[in-house]
Design a protein around this motif. Sequence first.
Motif, PDB file in Angstrom:
ATOM      1  N   PHE A 100      42.035 -12.109 -31.111  1.00 57.17           N
ATOM      2  CA  PHE A 100      43.332 -12.663 -31.478  1.00 57.17           C
ATOM      3  C   PHE A 100      44.369 -12.068 -30.511  1.00 57.17           C
ATOM      4  O   PHE A 100      44.032 -11.785 -29.365  1.00 57.17           O
ATOM      5  CB  PHE A 100      43.610 -12.369 -32.947  1.00 57.17           C
ATOM      6  N   ALA A 161      38.452 -17.030 -37.787  1.00 58.82           N
ATOM      7  CA  ALA A 161      39.829 -17.246 -38.244  1.00 58.82           C
ATOM      8  C   ALA A 161      39.912 -17.270 -39.766  1.00 58.82           C
ATOM      9  O   ALA A 161      40.885 -16.777 -40.361  1.00 58.82           O
ATOM     10  CB  ALA A 161      40.372 -18.559 -37.668  1.00 58.82           C
ATOM     11  N   GLU A 162      38.878 -17.817 -40.421  1.00 57.86           N
ATOM     12  CA  GLU A 162      38.859 -17.843 -41.885  1.00 57.86           C
ATOM     13  C   GLU A 162      38.630 -16.447 -42.457  1.00 57.86           C
ATOM     14  O   GLU A 162      39.228 -16.065 -43.457  1.00 57.86           O
ATOM     15  CB  GLU A 162      37.771 -18.799 -42.381  1.00 57.86           C
ATOM     16  N   ARG A 165      41.779 -14.563 -42.395  1.00 53.78           N
ATOM     17  CA  ARG A 165      42.666 -15.032 -43.463  1.00 53.78           C
ATOM     18  C   ARG A 165      42.335 -14.323 -44.781  1.00 53.78           C
ATOM     19  O   ARG A 165      43.229 -13.907 -45.521  1.00 53.78           O
ATOM     20  CB  ARG A 165      42.504 -16.547 -43.603  1.00 53.78           C
ATOM     21  N   ARG A 487      43.736 -26.693 -42.710  1.00 52.61           N
ATOM     22  CA  ARG A 487      44.041 -25.586 -41.814  1.00 52.61           C
ATOM     23  C   ARG A 487      44.577 -26.130 -40.491  1.00 52.61           C
ATOM     24  O   ARG A 487      43.999 -27.049 -39.913  1.00 52.61           O
ATOM     25  CB  ARG A 487      42.786 -24.744 -41.511  1.00 52.61           C
ATOM     26  N   CYS A 490      44.176 -22.142 -35.253  1.00 46.71           N
ATOM     27  CA  CYS A 490      44.520 -20.721 -35.150  1.00 46.71           C
ATOM     28  C   CYS A 490      44.780 -20.330 -33.702  1.00 46.71           C
ATOM     29  O   CYS A 490      45.431 -19.332 -33.438  1.00 46.71           O
ATOM     30  CB  CYS A 490      43.389 -19.879 -35.726  1.00 46.71           C
ATOM     31  N   ASP A 494      41.276 -24.910 -30.915  1.00 44.25           N
ATOM     32  CA  ASP A 494      40.859 -25.064 -32.309  1.00 44.25           C
ATOM     33  C   ASP A 494      41.276 -26.441 -32.813  1.00 44.25           C
ATOM     34  O   ASP A 494      42.348 -26.941 -32.472  1.00 44.25           O
ATOM     35  CB  ASP A 494      41.504 -23.997 -33.195  1.00 44.25           C
TER      36      ASP A 494
END
Length: 576
Positions: A100, A161-162, A165, A487, A490, A494
């Motif tokens: 990230f 990414a999930e 979260r 969603r 991210c 994506d």
Amino acid sequence: MSSRTSGCLEEEDGEEEEEEENYNPTEVKMSQIVMPCHSNHRQELSVGQLLKWIDSTACLSAERHAGSPCVTASMDDIHFEHTISVGQVVNIRAKVNRAFNTSMEVGIQVNCEDLFSDRHWRVCHAYATFVTQRTSTGQKVTLKPIVPHTQKEQVEYSVAAERRRVRMVHDDIIKDLLSNESVQQVDSSVGHDAVAAERTRVESVELVLPPHANHQVNTFGGQIMAWMVNVATIAASRLSQAHPTLRAIDMFTFRGPSQVGDRLLLKAIVNNAFRNSMEVGVRAEAYHEEGPNRHINSAFMTFEVLDDGGKPRTLPRIRPEPLEGQRRFQEATARKKIRLDRKYIISRTQGEVPLSVPWDPTNQVYLSYNNVSALKMLAARSSWRLSCEKDQVQLYTLEQKSMLSFKIECEVDVPAHRAFDLLAELSNRPSWDSHYKKCELIQLVDDDDFIYRVVTPSVRHGAMGSPTAANKAEGILQDFILLASKRKPCGSGDPYVIALRSVSLPTHPPTEGYNRGEVLCAGFTILETKDKSLISYFNQASPEVLPYISTDIAGLSSSFYHTFCSCSQYLTRNRL
């Protein structure tokens, strides 16, 4: 997130075996033979030593990608599936799944190898988050993005990414459980045989010496975890009066660093004892001669005591202390519920759980995670086969053991963000999809999750694959209770995601006049291509869904084309 699968794509039919040889520049491998000095009294590798090796391997992988020193920020749930004996070999593989802005997720796979029988088995799978150390001027290091090359890497990249979260709301979930009073209250009528929690309390001090530090002169994260496991094991032994086995460590976060010369005060106590397992809470504080204690880490560990047959023994009950002890007792109950939710919602593959998982506010985060990650996994499969095509609308199929999935794909002249907004409004779908007779919003969960009741024509008594014929037939309608999770991307590359799966609600049981259908995994991915959108619709065809598409797959009909044309027209009409 569980260490078992938590977004880890299961290999099926050997389709991913060829990917094993692909070179990943962030991958680091470590192999260690277990010596007696690494073992406990049962001649099994101590979990503390294993955690040291795991953390070391993951840190080297993170630093290989970052090109600068890194530190462990957090570790997701770890479930230990098997023990490792002296003389066996531990093989650890770590690689960065996704970077990230200033943090990265590292996936760690731990396997055991028996050199004499040539057997291999999985011990655990874990996810760790690492951050780079600031530069000499105090600035954060911005990480370069990861480029996935294989199907498996693409899945891990997307689902990371999930998982991120879920990490961000981890603490809030327990607070919500306790505030909703959905966990048991302390039973004040425990019998005389209950063990006072105070009897299990352990305190120990460790002096951080140079061998305990990493190459950045900070206390090695794996060493801190090993010390924490040690005091937790003593606390569990005091309750059970036996040698316990560590089964799981809950997600934890390092709150601050520790250096050589620090004293680490480690505290452990049994928070709650269930029938066959117990939770031990551990707290680590650092201090340096003078000055206040610094809270650097807390962890919750689950232990079992096994009998001679290897089955969990029944444990004594615990009598919590007033106030703080009762708080810990109730929080342990809440965490047990969260572990069960993760085990039966997140960590199982889609085919291992009932289609309609009961929905309630306490498991909504995990259901939403499962919903989105399952769709991303399905989309990332590499073995889709083109069944038919008409005017650039393609129908693909994917056979996985006994499961048939289909994908319909087409490019539309609508910006991706606008297509996402329009398709996420599921209540409008009956206006362009003839398979949706009615779609009503029955619960607004949050900004990204919604629960709908969808009514569709029955195909049981009509022509196979023909909803129009079914409408005229004397058959009952079908309805579905669907969780819709949306969603936004991210990061660059994506897609937008709109995931659908069945859930069950006590307020909406099956009713007379409707056949309750199930949706295992379905939804849209929308990928931006300049000013256009590549829209893909996926569905793992359950028995209630398959008749709608079977004639298209067989080449006897092109209703999929007409439905997607109608979808394209709907998007174009509402483009602005």
